[in-house]
Design a protein around this motif. Structure first.
Motif, mmCIF file in Angstrom:
data_model
loop_
_atom_site.group_PDB
_atom_site.id
_atom_site.type_symbol
_atom_site.label_atom_id
_atom_site.label_comp_id
_atom_site.label_asym_id
_atom_site.label_seq_id
_atom_site.Cartn_x
_atom_site.Cartn_y
_atom_site.Cartn_z
ATOM 1 N N ASN A 127 -14.070 -5.722 3.526
ATOM 2 C CA ASN A 127 -14.521 -4.919 2.715
ATOM 3 C C ASN A 127 -13.691 -3.632 2.920
ATOM 4 O OD1 ASN A 127 -16.462 -5.474 0.852
ATOM 5 N ND2 ASN A 127 -17.727 -6.018 2.737
ATOM 6 N N PHE A 128 -13.031 -3.288 4.156
ATOM 7 C CA PHE A 128 -12.248 -2.240 4.497
ATOM 8 C C PHE A 128 -10.931 -2.479 3.992
ATOM 9 C CE2 PHE A 128 -9.549 0.174 7.582
ATOM 10 C CZ PHE A 128 -9.801 1.239 7.018
ATOM 11 N N ALA A 129 -10.291 -3.494 4.266
ATOM 12 C CA ALA A 129 -8.900 -3.835 4.234
ATOM 13 C C ALA A 129 -8.623 -3.768 2.656
ATOM 14 C CB ALA A 129 -8.449 -5.265 4.809
ATOM 15 N N VAL A 130 -9.534 -4.554 2.121
ATOM 16 C CA VAL A 130 -9.322 -4.552 0.359
ATOM 17 C C VAL A 130 -9.213 -3.162 -0.229
ATOM 18 C CG1 VAL A 130 -11.797 -4.590 -0.254
ATOM 19 C CG2 VAL A 130 -9.896 -5.928 -1.604
ATOM 20 N N VAL A 131 -9.988 -2.266 0.346
ATOM 21 C CA VAL A 131 -10.029 -1.091 -0.324
ATOM 22 C C VAL A 131 -8.462 -0.201 0.067
ATOM 23 C CG1 VAL A 131 -10.970 1.390 -0.136
ATOM 24 C CG2 VAL A 131 -12.478 -0.562 -0.102
ATOM 25 N N VAL A 132 -8.210 -0.276 1.604
ATOM 26 C CA VAL A 132 -7.117 0.146 1.672
ATOM 27 C C VAL A 132 -5.763 -0.186 1.126
ATOM 28 C CG1 VAL A 132 -5.413 0.646 3.540
ATOM 29 C CG2 VAL A 132 -7.633 0.793 4.155
ATOM 30 N N ASP A 133 -5.838 -1.846 0.713
ATOM 31 C CA ASP A 133 -4.666 -2.534 0.119
ATOM 32 C C ASP A 133 -4.746 -1.917 -1.519
ATOM 33 O OD1 ASP A 133 -4.080 -3.919 2.393
ATOM 34 O OD2 ASP A 133 -5.150 -5.685 1.900
ATOM 35 N N ASP A 134 -5.955 -1.905 -2.187
ATOM 36 C CA ASP A 134 -5.970 -1.577 -3.509
ATOM 37 C C ASP A 134 -5.352 -0.072 -3.643
ATOM 38 O OD1 ASP A 134 -6.515 -4.151 -4.271
ATOM 39 O OD2 ASP A 134 -8.792 -3.754 -4.420
ATOM 40 N N TRP A 135 -5.819 0.654 -2.678
ATOM 41 C CA TRP A 135 -5.240 2.013 -2.694
ATOM 42 C C TRP A 135 -3.929 2.192 -2.863
ATOM 43 C CZ3 TRP A 135 -6.276 5.887 1.721
ATOM 44 C CH2 TRP A 135 -5.964 7.243 1.328
ATOM 45 N N ASP A 136 -3.380 1.611 -1.533
ATOM 46 C CA ASP A 136 -2.056 1.772 -1.351
ATOM 47 C C ASP A 136 -1.157 0.780 -2.645
ATOM 48 O OD1 ASP A 136 -2.461 2.782 1.174
ATOM 49 O OD2 ASP A 136 -1.742 1.213 2.192
ATOM 50 N N MET A 137 -1.718 -0.126 -2.994
ATOM 51 C CA MET A 137 -0.802 -0.874 -4.108
ATOM 52 C C MET A 137 -1.088 -0.439 -5.510
ATOM 53 S SD MET A 137 -1.482 -4.562 -2.176
ATOM 54 C CE MET A 137 -1.131 -4.506 -0.268
#
Length: 463
Positions: free
Chosen positions: A188-198
């Motif tokens: 749940n954390f990694a997916v947020v950072v990824d979607d934000w960065d991408m």
């Protein structure tokens, strides 16, 4: 759209790409293509114990077979650990995350006590900093996890692209772990950072993720990051009415390739499994892109229908370019350890394709041309009778001296029928059984024309 649409698919390489994820990938791809945007492929490989390179390879092969080309990726989460840790440091400094030193044993005891009191199992906030609160002494030798300071009141509301408005109270969720003690982020954390960065603008995913979305929205807000729009598509149900999954009878996308399905048929069928465009059942990839604007997605679970998939595939088998079809059938022969010349396969596919739903079935029909046949005892007893055997020898002799074409073969068969006082089915079925190994085929003269003369005569000799 006021900004560039960016969608993504983010499978976990802990097994094959199953049909539900393939459908979500298709919707994400089609939506991006419809709006002239970009489609990103991300590999969520933080489950180190279960992730494998074989699974990665299979996922990439499945995406390629379906023709779901990505504009960026594959991007691997395990190559982004420094980025996740940097964001965690920012959150610790901002007070939106904190270190938790509870051991697994303490957490188990905590949840057991909650169950005994009839309470919902959740983290009780032992290490959550609060004004005036004295935290326990830091235990020696315990590596902390990092938890997110989830808001303790209020609601999380979003307008789901599929389900409409959804509201979940913050009291229903707790302070989830965002970074494990080993430094690997949680989903749940990694997916947020990824979607934000991408710069992901629209997230289509299965509705099993609905309960994850409030946490993710709260993390987005804590980071000051723009929220994507979420669309949660219902599950696909198997024949037993249960969710189709890796653990419940689902097979890989590439297994359908091996079973003789065409990618355009699978794409067509998957698209209709939870989405519609009027009454259209059959459509091209280009039509799908033109029509798929994110609307008309069903809120109800879809039922997997193997017969419907076969019907769709049969349509494409009949209409696909015959040179390509021959190549696909030749690949089926290679899987069987047979390597017939491509031109010999191509000469024969047109005669049999209308009878077939898959390229495996088409290869089955063509097998007698490239391998010995073994008629069943029942077929031999039923059709190659003592009354017919003399006519078979007559036909064999007649076939020796004629031009080898359909018209001449037909004339030889008719002459033989007349000479022996038989009816066409009596002789034709016997010839089919001996030459093709089955009693039903297309027109017998057309079938025989595609065999070498001596193969036909040698098999008739077996009578």
């Amino acid at each position: 759209m006021t900004s560039t649409v960016r969608t993504r698919i983010a499978p976990s390489p802990t097994g094959f790409l199953h049909l539900g994820t393939a459908r979500t990938a298709l919707y994400s791809w089609a939506f991006a293509r419809h709006h002239g945007g970009q489609f990103v492929l991300r590999i969520e490989d933080t489950d180190v114990a279960r992730s494998t390179q074989d699974s990665v390879d299979q996922i990439l092969a499945s995406m390629q077979w379906l023709g779901l080309d990505c504009d960026e990726g594959p991007i691997y989460q395990m190559q982004r650990l420094d980025r996740y840790r940097a964001v965690v440091d920012q959150m610790l400094a901002a007070g939106t995350a904190y270190r938790c030193y509870c051991t697994p044993q303490e957490l188990d005891a905590m949840k057991a006590a909650q169950e005994a009191r009839g309470e919902k199992r959740r983290y009780d906030g032992t290490w959550r900093p609060e004004p005036g609160k004295v935290l326990p002494p830091i235990p020696a030798g315990v590596e902390p996890v990092i938890r997110f300071c989830n808001p303790t009141d209020g609601d999380v509301t979003w307008n789901d692209l599929v389900k409409g408005p959804i509201t979940i109270g913050n009291r229903e969720i707790d302070d989830l772990i965002i970074l494990r003690a080993d430094g690997v982020p949680t989903y749940n954390f990694a997916v947020v950072v990824d979607d934000w960065d991408m710069r992901i603008t629209h997230v289509f995913r299965g509705d099993e993720h609905v309960n994850n979305t409030p946490w993710q929205i709260n993390i987005f807000n804590a980071l000051g990051a723009p929220l994507p729009l979420f669309g949660h598509v219902p599950v696909i149900l198997g024949d037993d009415g249960q969710k189709l999954s890796k653990r419940r009878g689902a097979v890989s996308v590439t297994a359908y390739e091996e079973a003789g399905y065409l990618p355009e048929a699978m794409l067509n069928y998957l698209a209709r499994l939870g989405w519609s465009h009027g009454d259209d059942e059959l459509f091209t990839r280009e039509q799908l892109v033109s029509w798929f604007d994110g609307s008309h997605l069903s809120k109800s679970p879809a039922q997997w229908d193997a017969a419907k998939l076969s019907w769709v595939n049969a349509h494409y088998v009949k209409t696909v370019d015959e040179a390509r079809l021959a190549t696909l059938v030749a690949q089926q022969f290679v899987r069987r350890g047979i390597a017939p010349p491509m031109d010999e396969v191509a000469r024969r596919v047109a005669l049999f394709k209308d009878r077939c739903a898959t390229t495996v079935e088409l290869a089955d029909w063509l097998m007698p041309y490239f391998a010995d046949v073994q008629p069943s005892p029942d077929d031999l007893a039923t059709h190659v009778t003592e009354a017919v055997k003399p006519a078979l020898q007559t036909l064999r002799d007649k076939l020796a001296g004629i031009e080898w074409n359909k018209a001449a073969i037909n004339a030889a068969i008719k002459e033989t029928i007349a000479a022996h006082g038989l009816k066409m089915p009596q002789l034709a079925h016997a010839v089919r059984v001996l030459v093709c190994g089955r009693a039903q085929t297309p027109s017998i003269d057309a079938v025989l024309e595609l065999f070498p003369r001596e193969t036909v005569r040698a098999r008739l000799q077996g009578a």
